[in-house]
Design a protein around this motif. Structure first.
Motif, short mmCIF file in Angstrom:
data_model
loop_
_atom_site.label_atom_id
_atom_site.label_comp_id
_atom_site.label_asym_id
_atom_site.label_seq_id
_atom_site.Cartn_x
_atom_site.Cartn_y
_atom_site.Cartn_z
N GLN A 210 0.83 -1.21 0.00
CA GLN A 210 0.00 0.00 0.00
C GLN A 210 0.86 1.26 0.00
O GLN A 210 0.59 2.21 -0.75
CB GLN A 210 -0.91 -0.02 1.22
CG GLN A 210 -1.92 1.13 1.26
CD GLN A 210 -2.76 1.09 2.52
OE1 GLN A 210 -2.26 0.74 3.59
NE2 GLN A 210 -4.04 1.41 2.41
N GLN A 211 1.90 1.26 0.81
CA GLN A 211 2.79 2.42 0.86
C GLN A 211 3.51 2.61 -0.47
O GLN A 211 3.67 3.73 -0.95
CB GLN A 211 3.80 2.25 1.99
CG GLN A 211 4.71 3.46 2.20
CD GLN A 211 5.67 3.24 3.34
OE1 GLN A 211 5.75 2.15 3.89
NE2 GLN A 211 6.40 4.27 3.70
N ARG A 212 3.94 1.51 -1.07
CA ARG A 212 4.60 1.59 -2.35
C ARG A 212 3.66 2.15 -3.43
O ARG A 212 4.06 2.98 -4.25
CB ARG A 212 5.09 0.20 -2.77
CG ARG A 212 5.85 0.17 -4.10
CD ARG A 212 5.96 -1.24 -4.59
NE ARG A 212 4.65 -1.82 -4.75
CZ ARG A 212 4.43 -3.13 -4.86
NH1 ARG A 212 5.43 -3.97 -4.77
NH2 ARG A 212 3.20 -3.59 -5.03
N SER A 213 2.40 1.71 -3.43
CA SER A 213 1.44 2.22 -4.41
C SER A 213 1.16 3.70 -4.20
O SER A 213 1.08 4.47 -5.17
CB SER A 213 0.14 1.42 -4.32
OG SER A 213 0.36 0.04 -4.55
N ILE A 214 1.01 4.11 -2.94
CA ILE A 214 0.74 5.53 -2.66
C ILE A 214 1.91 6.40 -3.11
O ILE A 214 1.73 7.44 -3.77
CB ILE A 214 0.47 5.73 -1.16
CG1 ILE A 214 -0.85 5.04 -0.78
CG2 ILE A 214 0.41 7.21 -0.81
CD1 ILE A 214 -1.13 5.06 0.71
N ILE A 215 3.13 5.96 -2.79
CA ILE A 215 4.32 6.74 -3.19
C ILE A 215 4.43 6.80 -4.71
O ILE A 215 4.73 7.86 -5.28
CB ILE A 215 5.57 6.12 -2.57
CG1 ILE A 215 5.55 6.27 -1.05
CG2 ILE A 215 6.84 6.77 -3.13
CD1 ILE A 215 6.68 5.56 -0.34
N SER A 216 4.17 5.69 -5.39
CA SER A 216 4.31 5.66 -6.85
C SER A 216 3.27 6.54 -7.53
O SER A 216 3.60 7.33 -8.42
CB SER A 216 4.18 4.21 -7.34
OG SER A 216 5.15 3.39 -6.76
N ILE A 217 2.01 6.43 -7.11
CA ILE A 217 0.96 7.25 -7.73
C ILE A 217 1.18 8.73 -7.44
O ILE A 217 1.01 9.59 -8.32
CB ILE A 217 -0.42 6.80 -7.23
CG1 ILE A 217 -0.71 5.36 -7.70
CG2 ILE A 217 -1.51 7.74 -7.71
CD1 ILE A 217 -1.98 4.78 -7.15
N ARG A 218 1.60 9.04 -6.23
CA ARG A 218 1.88 10.43 -5.89
C ARG A 218 3.02 10.97 -6.73
O ARG A 218 2.97 12.11 -7.23
CB ARG A 218 2.21 10.54 -4.41
CG ARG A 218 2.48 11.97 -3.93
CD ARG A 218 2.87 11.97 -2.47
NE ARG A 218 4.09 11.21 -2.26
CZ ARG A 218 4.59 10.93 -1.06
NH1 ARG A 218 3.94 11.30 0.03
NH2 ARG A 218 5.71 10.24 -0.96
N PHE A 219 4.05 10.17 -6.93
CA PHE A 219 5.20 10.61 -7.72
C PHE A 219 4.82 10.79 -9.19
O PHE A 219 5.28 11.73 -9.85
CB PHE A 219 6.33 9.60 -7.58
CG PHE A 219 7.61 10.00 -8.26
CD1 PHE A 219 8.28 11.16 -7.89
CD2 PHE A 219 8.14 9.23 -9.28
CE1 PHE A 219 9.44 11.55 -8.52
CE2 PHE A 219 9.31 9.59 -9.91
CZ PHE A 219 9.97 10.76 -9.54
N ILE A 220 3.98 9.90 -9.71
CA ILE A 220 3.52 10.05 -11.10
C ILE A 220 2.72 11.33 -11.27
O ILE A 220 2.90 12.08 -12.25
CB ILE A 220 2.69 8.82 -11.51
CG1 ILE A 220 3.57 7.58 -11.58
CG2 ILE A 220 2.02 9.05 -12.86
CD1 ILE A 220 2.80 6.29 -11.83
N LEU A 221 1.83 11.61 -10.32
CA LEU A 221 1.06 12.85 -10.39
C LEU A 221 1.96 14.08 -10.30
O LEU A 221 1.73 15.09 -10.99
CB LEU A 221 0.02 12.87 -9.26
CG LEU A 221 -1.11 11.84 -9.37
CD1 LEU A 221 -2.03 11.91 -8.17
CD2 LEU A 221 -1.90 12.04 -10.66
N LEU A 222 2.99 14.00 -9.46
CA LEU A 222 3.93 15.12 -9.38
C LEU A 222 4.66 15.33 -10.70
O LEU A 222 4.86 16.47 -11.14
CB LEU A 222 4.94 14.87 -8.25
CG LEU A 222 4.44 15.08 -6.82
CD1 LEU A 222 5.52 14.70 -5.83
CD2 LEU A 222 4.00 16.52 -6.60
#
Length: 437
Positions: A210-222
């Motif tokens: 879950q943490q990996r998915s949140i970090i990845s999606i947040r980074f893609i949006l950034l």
């Protein structure tokens, strides 16, 4: 005379063999050291500096099997070469060291040897029989001996695990026993389910994913939102006022290139033809020369303002895009840890797909970018980029690009399938070929 000729031929061979024998400790230690370095490179590149363990990554089973094979080979190399190093040092007494100095052999300093041995111990001490078997389903691995014990003690004492051998889980491919493998795997699964810590491990893995998915999606949006905001803000607040200040209506031409000028001329011609057409349809009296000229001047002024605005916008896009690219590059440079997490996220998503889904994505990607209809898409894309920057659409460059770049992209993609995907997921490659045919 014959003895002299014989000695001249045999003596160099014997000398080379003796030198090779004297260099055995150095050669064995260097080989073990290089194998430990390779293990360290795999840890740093794919496991964020941690041990090669499924606990520290989210790779699929196929990827872990690939790393497992490399780890077993490297650990076996370390074990064999350290054993060879120990045995050769057993016979390396003072007389042989003096003989080595006579033939010009210089051994490494004790500090250098100890440094290599400490590095090997630091890497291999992470891995024991229980760790390797439980995480990689492989029972052929042997315990790695302590390299410092090989130097300080003439006896070889292998490092054994503190855990009971009963906890060792045998792998499916390496186990031969009386019972069928399916029964053994079922028993293993029941043991895992009955383990009191299994629920905690599941929750821990879920939170990690879950943490990996949140970090990845947040980074893609950034990566998407920040450059776009930089582009719009710099265009409105910095680049726009400067361009409007320096592009004076009295000194600057309206059209940036010949294509814009032709479009403006075509717009005036269509306006004139529309006026005449409407007059004929409505049976209205024809416009006089002065009235027609007045309307044409009004339309020309309107076309002039429109294309001046388009030219200014193209120049603004050039500088705003530069600011956006700089921002995107800075984000990549300061977010290396996020990039590693994003890579693991994509690996888990891609390699977690079924074989048919992988083949579908591959065929879709290749047909869009390197397929039969892809030249039309590349042509539209290049013309849009040219218009975005106010550049004339060079047809020769576009045709040359279409004739070369998709071919290069197709070659790179086929190499990726042959070099990586065929090794990691051969079933997906077979499905891809069947669907493609």
């Amino acid at each position: 005379m014959k003895n002299t000729v014989f000695s001249q031929k045999i003596y160099p061979f014997l000398l080379d063999a003796y030198i090779w024998y004297l260099l055995t400790p150095e050669r064995s230690l260097d080989t073990a050291y290089q194998a430990a370095i390779q293990i360290k490179e795999i840890e740093d590149k794919h496991f964020n500096g941690n041990k090669i363990d499924s606990e520290f990554t989210m790779h699929s089973t196929s990827v872990m099997d690939y790393f497992q094979g490399d780890l077993q080979k490297l650990l076996k190399t370390v074990q064999m070469r350290l054993t060879e190093f120990k045995a050769s040092r057993w016979f390396a007494n003072e007389s042989k060291q003096k003989a080595a100095m006579k033939v010009g052999i210089e051994y490494s300093s004790p500090a250098s040897i100890l440094e290599k041995l400490e590095f090997i111990d630091q890497i291999t001490s992470k891995y024991t029989n229980n760790d390797i078997d439980a995480n990689y389903k492989n029972v052929n691995s042997q315990p790695v001996e302590s390299s410092t014990d090989l130097v300080n003690s003439p006896q070889f004492i292998p490092k054994t695990s503190n855990k009971s051998p009963k906890n060792i889980t045998k792998g499916k491919t390496n186990t031969t026993g009386i019972l069928p493998r399916s029964i053994l795997s079922t028993i293993t699964r029941l043991q895992v389910e009955l383990d009191p810590e299994s629920e905690q491990n599941v929750v821990k893995n879920f939170r990690k994913a879950q943490q990996r998915s949140i970090i990845s999606i947040r980074f893609i949006l950034l990566l998407i939102i920040v450059p776009l905001l930089t582009h719009q803000l710099s265009k409105a607040l910095i680049v726009g006022p400067l361009v409007e200040h320096f592009r004076n209506e009295k000194t600057v031409e309206v059209f940036l290139n010949g294509e814009m000028e032709e479009e403006g001329l075509l717009a005036l011609q269509r306006f004139e033809e529309r006026i005449k057409f409407e007059a004929l349809i409505s049976n209205a009296p024809a416009l006089g020369a002065e009235e027609l000229e007045t309307k044409m001047k009004e339309k020309a002024e309107e076309v002039k303002k429109e294309f001046r605005k388009e030219s200014d916008n193209a120049i603004k896009n050039v500088f705003a895009d530069i600011f956006a690219v700089i921002t995107f590059t800075i984000l990549l440079l300061v977010s290396r840890s996020d990039i590693a997490v994003l890579k693991d996220f994509f690996d888990n998503v891609v390699y977690g797909l079924s074989d048919s889904a992988k083949a579908f994505i591959i065929i879709l990607f290749t047909d869009v970018f390197v397929g039969f209809h892809s030249p039309h898409g590349w042509e539209v894309l290049l013309e849009g980029i040219s218009r975005h920057w106010g550049l004339p659409a060079n047809r020769d460059f576009i045709f040359l690009f279409i004739a070369t770049f998709p071919v290069i992209l197709d070659t790179i993609f086929k190499y990726w399938i042959f070099r990586y995907l065929n090794r990691i997921s051969p079933s997906a490659v077979a499905t891809y070929h069947n669907m493609n045919e």
